[in-house]
Design an enzyme around this catalytic site. Structure first.
Site, short mmCIF file in Angstrom:
data_model
loop_
_atom_site.label_atom_id
_atom_site.label_comp_id
_atom_site.label_asym_id
_atom_site.label_seq_id
_atom_site.Cartn_x
_atom_site.Cartn_y
_atom_site.Cartn_z
N LYS A 40 0.88 -1.27 0.34
CA LYS A 40 0.10 0.03 -0.02
C LYS A 40 0.81 1.25 -0.07
CE LYS A 40 -0.11 -0.79 4.98
NZ LYS A 40 -1.16 -1.37 6.18
N TYR A 260 16.18 28.86 12.33
CA TYR A 260 14.54 29.37 12.95
C TYR A 260 14.58 29.22 14.46
CZ TYR A 260 12.43 29.97 8.40
OH TYR A 260 12.19 30.27 7.16
C1 LIG Z 1 -0.62 -2.29 6.73
C2 LIG Z 1 -1.04 -3.66 7.19
C3 LIG Z 1 -0.27 -4.71 6.89
C4 LIG Z 1 1.37 -4.83 6.97
O1 LIG Z 1 2.05 -4.47 8.06
P1 LIG Z 1 3.45 -4.15 8.38
O2 LIG Z 1 3.85 -4.01 9.69
O3 LIG Z 1 3.92 -3.24 7.34
O4 LIG Z 1 4.12 -5.67 7.80
C5 LIG Z 1 -0.89 -5.98 7.20
N1 LIG Z 1 -2.02 -6.06 7.59
C6 LIG Z 1 -2.86 -5.16 7.61
C7 LIG Z 1 -4.14 -5.07 7.80
C8 LIG Z 1 -2.36 -3.79 7.35
O5 LIG Z 1 -3.09 -2.54 7.41
#
Ligand SMILES: *Cc1c(COP(=O)(O)O)cnc(C)c1O
Length: 369
Positions: A40, A260
């Site tokens: 994702k 800053y």
């Molecule tokens: C993002 C996600 C994963 C992957 O998790 P990682 O900790 O990046 O390995 C797996 N399952 C679900 C439901 C997620 O949202």
């Protein structure tokens, strides 16, 4: 658009071989040696296309993305892949799932009912995943809802259930009591829904004991080099290197402010190197006075606030000939890892990766590049 290497303020290199070797290590570690890669958010910010091709070549066939647009982009890259969408089943999008041949994760009784009505109109059973929330209280059927679904023999009519999944809330903390609670609940869930593949462990869960593995692992972050168990040394290989360019080096007197808010005060005559990246590129502002870079064998601290386009480092202790305009400094890499940056910023490696900006010149190395 890829910013040219000459013009960009910083260069991001992604090592695709490291992604492939991390994937292989995860598969070996998972008892069933069955994984669905989670890619994702543009493969955690590293670029969907090169990452997807690399994982396909490494033998991965099933992928999870968060949204339908991500699934559509992935379908164009990998026509044969088995693609599942975690959280993007919104009203009016159902036919797109069929057109793209991607599988929705059903997270609520309403989604199940809607999808069942759609399934009725199809000549074949339709593939779906079921997500049960075993204790995170974020997404998925509650245990009670899942039990109700399981008790009603008609509720899954017309479905070919591909994956029954749940997600661990505390897998990066092995001693956390919620881990066992969730695992025990997921065992119950699998008794209610024994069909398809049971999927429980993401990156961190794969490094808990095998009782957390069930059938199918769902790793994301560890594939991209994030340490799945931050309390232990990382078993993963670093995937990215981010190098910033020094644009100016200046000598600053004692008792002067830098940046800053003048939040850094020099305690000695100091040499400050100004580097062309900033929070506008995802180099988090919380790294102000906390982060570090690596320059020709020397670790140098971020001093003063990170600004949108610039970072200032104290390079007083680095031999003068190594520090000049045009020299490169490692902002993330093998010496300052994603996990080091995350810790200094008070966040996790996931945020460091997905924050990586669009102004870097990006290069990919490795056999699948
Ligand atoms: C993002 C996600 C994963 C992957 O998790 P990682 O900790 O990046 O390995 C797996 N399952 C679900 C439901 C997620 O949202």
């Amino acid at each position: 658009m890829n910013v040219s290497g000459k013009r960009a303020g910083a260069i991001l290199s992604v090592n695709l071989d490291a992604i492939a070797s991390n994937y292989t290590l995860l598969r070996k570690t998972h008892t069933q040696q069955a994984l669905a890669a989670v890619i994702k958010e543009d493969a955690y910010g590293l670029g969907l296309e090169p990452v997807a091709r690399t994982l396909w070549k490494a033998g991965n066939r099933m992928f999870f993305v968060a949204f339908l647009d991500e699934a559509e982009a992935l379908r164009k890259i990998l026509p044969e892949a088995d693609i599942h969408v975690l959280s993007g089943f919104f009203e009016g999008t159902a036919e797109d799932f069929f057109a793209l041949d991607v599988v929705p994760v059903l997270n609520t009784p309403e989604e199940i009912a809607t999808w069942r009505a759609i399934a009725k109109k199809k000549s074949q059973k339709v593939r779906v995943d079921l997500h049960v929330d075993t204790g995170m209280n974020r997404l998925g059927l509650t245990m009670k809802e899942a039990e109700t679904v399981a008790e009603n023999p008609h509720s899954l009519e017309g479905f070919d259930v591909s994956v029954v999944m749940s997600h661990l809330a505390c897998a990066d903390t092995p001693e956390h009591a919620l881990n066992e609670t969730q695992r025990d609940r997921f065992e119950t869930v699998r008794k209610w829904f024994p069909m398809g593949q049971g999927s429980f462990a993401a990156s961190s869960g794969i490094f808990l004991d095998p009782s957390y593995h069930f059938d199918l692992g769902r790793p994301g972050a560890a594939v991209f080099g994030v340490n799945p168990q931050p309390e232990n040394p990382s078993p993963m290989t670093q995937v990215i290197e981010l190098k910033g360019k020094i644009v100016q080096v200046r000598d600053v007197d004692t008792h002067q402010g830098v940046g800053y808010g003048a939040t850094h005060r020099t305690r000695r005559k100091s040499r400050i190197a100004t580097v062309t990246a900033g929070y506008g590129d995802g180099y988090l502002r919380s790294l102000s006075n906390k982060g570090a870079g690596y320059l020709s064998g020397h670790t140098v601290p971020v001093v003063g606030r990170v600004s949108m386009d610039l970072i200032t480092f104290d390079v007083t202790d680095v031999p003068e000939k190594l520090v000049h305009a045009g020299a490169e400094i490692e902002l993330i890499g093998t010496n300052v890892t994603v996990d080091d940056v995350a810790e200094a910023a008070g966040t996790n490696g996931y945020e460091v990766l997905t924050a990586l900006g669009a102004r870097y010149h990006r290069t990919y190395s490795g056999q699948t590049a």
